[in-house]
Design a protein around this motif. Structure first.
Motif, PDB file in Angstrom:
ATOM      1  N   TYR A   1       2.149   4.595 -11.853  1.00  0.00           N
ATOM      2  CA  TYR A   1       1.641   3.670 -12.873  1.00  0.00           C
ATOM      3  C   TYR A   1       0.192   3.308 -12.592  1.00  0.00           C
ATOM      4  CZ  TYR A   1       6.496   2.964 -14.160  1.00  0.00           C
ATOM      5  OH  TYR A   1       7.780   3.160 -14.574  1.00  0.00           O
ATOM      6  N   LYS A   2      -0.542   3.008 -13.658  1.00  0.00           N
ATOM      7  CA  LYS A   2      -1.889   2.453 -13.481  1.00  0.00           C
ATOM      8  C   LYS A   2      -1.964   1.120 -14.225  1.00  0.00           C
ATOM      9  CE  LYS A   2      -3.717   5.281 -17.219  1.00  0.00           C
ATOM     10  NZ  LYS A   2      -4.537   6.407 -17.580  1.00  0.00           N
TER      11      LYS A   2
ATOM     12  N   THR B   1      -7.904   8.299  -7.428  1.00  0.00           N
ATOM     13  CA  THR B   1      -6.859   7.965  -8.402  1.00  0.00           C
ATOM     14  C   THR B   1      -5.994   9.166  -8.758  1.00  0.00           C
ATOM     15  OG1 THR B   1      -8.301   8.541 -10.235  1.00  0.00           O
ATOM     16  CG2 THR B   1      -8.387   6.243  -9.471  1.00  0.00           C
ATOM     17  N   ASN B   2      -4.887   8.863  -9.417  1.00  0.00           N
ATOM     18  CA  ASN B   2      -3.977   9.879  -9.941  1.00  0.00           C
ATOM     19  C   ASN B   2      -4.763  10.862 -10.813  1.00  0.00           C
ATOM     20  OD1 ASN B   2      -2.377  11.012 -12.109  1.00  0.00           O
ATOM     21  ND2 ASN B   2      -0.673   9.682 -11.524  1.00  0.00           N
ATOM     22  N   GLU B   3      -5.571  10.318 -11.723  1.00  0.00           N
ATOM     23  CA  GLU B   3      -6.316  11.165 -12.662  1.00  0.00           C
ATOM     24  C   GLU B   3      -7.254  12.132 -11.920  1.00  0.00           C
ATOM     25  OE1 GLU B   3      -5.793  11.140 -15.880  1.00  0.00           O
ATOM     26  OE2 GLU B   3      -7.504  12.333 -16.598  1.00  0.00           O
TER      27      GLU B   3
ATOM     28  N   ASP C   1       1.336   6.675 -15.552  1.00  0.00           N
ATOM     29  CA  ASP C   1       0.231   7.597 -15.306  1.00  0.00           C
ATOM     30  C   ASP C   1       0.804   9.018 -15.267  1.00  0.00           C
ATOM     31  OD1 ASP C   1      -2.321   8.444 -14.810  1.00  0.00           O
ATOM     32  OD2 ASP C   1      -2.721   7.004 -13.201  1.00  0.00           O
TER      33      ASP C   1
ATOM     34  N   ALA D   1      -4.518   2.679  -7.588  1.00  0.00           N
ATOM     35  CA  ALA D   1      -4.613   2.243  -8.985  1.00  0.00           C
ATOM     36  C   ALA D   1      -5.542   1.031  -9.007  1.00  0.00           C
ATOM     37  CB  ALA D   1      -3.221   1.880  -9.500  1.00  0.00           C
TER      38      ALA D   1
END
Ligand code: CTP
Length: 399
Positions: free
Chosen positions: A282-283, A255-257, A306, A202
């Motif tokens: 979380y971000k 990242t998560n995305e 997130d 993040a």
């Protein structure tokens, strides 16, 4: 090992030839039928009789001694060998095979075999680093030949550097691993397996980020096992220090995305999807495009939720077998079962992250595999490689 395997050991002329004796001796102890072919120069370093005594098989040396016998021997050994091991492999034999030259018993047999060929090179450092030798190695690797990297150390010629034959145990283990691969049931052949591994990050500003302790070992072991069993494997990996597993397509993300987007790209086309990644939940709310400067005040970061990637995949699931991981420090089974429901999973692999010698960073893991029907399978502490194998056994119900 079920039926006796045959390893053909090719010995070429280098001072490390005496170490091939130990390799042969160790392979014999693993109940392997060992057949030795020596080049003429190899016989100047070690006698064929030594190899004959250890292998308990006739040693083949000179192809032209008995033309008829040669014809039979080089074809029969080429066919009989499950694995070919060249130890030590000189620049000469590497160069010959890389260029299609077959002018003695060993090179002829290697050219005639369809089995896996492993070279364990040993030579002077300058020779090993010579661009021609390196190009030959690359060329052969491109054709599927395997190499056991020599180590660095003091060489017989007095120089110090790369070119020392790898440890005998490393060589023997590589052969055993390849034999093990021969026996593998290709029960994932035709299946597309999508795996996520490692942490996500993040970002806070252009130089800083938050992450977690995941090393990716579990996910990489799963990818390797799936490929070994014949699957077409895509591994979506957060940042790790691990080597890319053989025969696996690796897509790196941060990242998560990014992880979500890549997984969604491949999800519909996959048969089995295993999410071993430790995804950040979380971000940072206000990512700073500029580097955050220090002040005399405290710094407060605000986080926002997130994506729950696995939950998104669960909602999109059609025919895929969807497997999640649950990293828990308490109420393991209860929490894991809740995650199966919440995320519409078929299986969850739950582990206790508080245990020191399993979980994050360790080579071992101790897990409970739970199915959506509530079946709980408790596995003992075992290597992550073994856990990976058990996960597929259970998914395919071959216990
Ligand atoms: N997972 C995910 N996206 C997230 C968090 C988790 O895809 N944002 C996946 C993980 O890859 C894992 C499973 O969900 O396969 C469970 O992850 P875990 O961290 O154990 O659980 P969480 O759902 O995050 O719940 P909690 O942190 O509250 O235990």
């Amino acid at each position: 090992m079920n039926n006796k395997k045959c390893v053909c050991v090719g010995v070429t002329g280098g001072i490390a030839a005496y170490k091939a004796l130990e390799v042969v001796s160790k392979l014999k102890k693993h109940n392997i039928d060992v057949n030795v072919i020596m080049t003429n120069s190899a016989t100047k370093f070690v006698t064929p009789l030594s190899f004959q005594s250890l292998s308990q098989n006739m040693v083949v040396t000179d192809m032209f001694a008995e033309p008829k016998a040669f014809e039979i021997q080089h074809i029969s050994l080429a066919k009989k060998a499950d694995i070919f091991l060249i130890v030590p492999a000189t620049a000469n034999i590497i160069g010959k095979i890389a260029n299609g030259i077959a002018d003695d018993m060993l090179s002829t047999t290697i050219m005639a075999t369809k089995s896996k060929v492993i070279f364990a090179p040993a030579m002077n450092t300058n020779m090993f680093q010579n661009k021609i030798v390196q190009d030959n190695i690359k060329k052969l690797e491109g054709y599927g030949y395997k190499f056991i990297q020599p180590t660095s150390g003091r060489l017989a010629c007095g120089d110090t550097g790369e070119g020392k034959l790898a440890d005998v145990d490393t060589i023997v283990n590589k052969v055993l691993e390849e034999i093990n691969n021969l026996d593998t049931n290709k029960d994932l052949m035709g299946k597309k397996v999508l795996i996520s591994a490692g942490p996500t990050i993040a970002p806070i500003d252009p130089v800083r980020y938050l992450t977690n302790r995941s090393t990716g070992k579990m996910g990489y072991a799963i990818a390797e096992e799936a490929a070994r069993r014949g699957a077409e494997v895509i591994l979506v990996s957060g940042p790790t220090n691990l080597e890319k597993p053989n025969c696996v397509k690796v897509i790196n993300v941060l990242t998560n995305e990014e992880m979500k987007n890549v997984l969604l790209d491949y999800f519909n086309d996959s048969d089995i999807v295993i999410k071993a990644a430790a995804v950040a939940d979380y971000k940072i709310k206000n990512y700073s495009i500029e580097k955050i400067k220090k002040t005399e005040e405290d710094l407060t970061l605000t986080f926002e939720r997130d994506n729950d990637i696995l939950k998104i995949l669960g909602e999109k699931k059609t025919n895929q077998i969807l497997v999640g991981f649950a990293a828990e420090s308490n109420n393991i089974v209860e929490n894991a079962k809740r995650k199966i429901k919440d995320k519409n999973l078929d299986y969850i692999v739950a582990n206790d992250i508080t245990s020191a010698d399993t979980g994050f960073g360790s080579d071992n893991n101790k897990v409970i595999i739970i199915s959506k029907d509530g079946e709980e399978i408790y596995l003992d502490k075992m290597s992550k490689k073994e856990v990976a194998s058990r996960i597929f056994d259970i998914i395919l119900r071959k216990r």
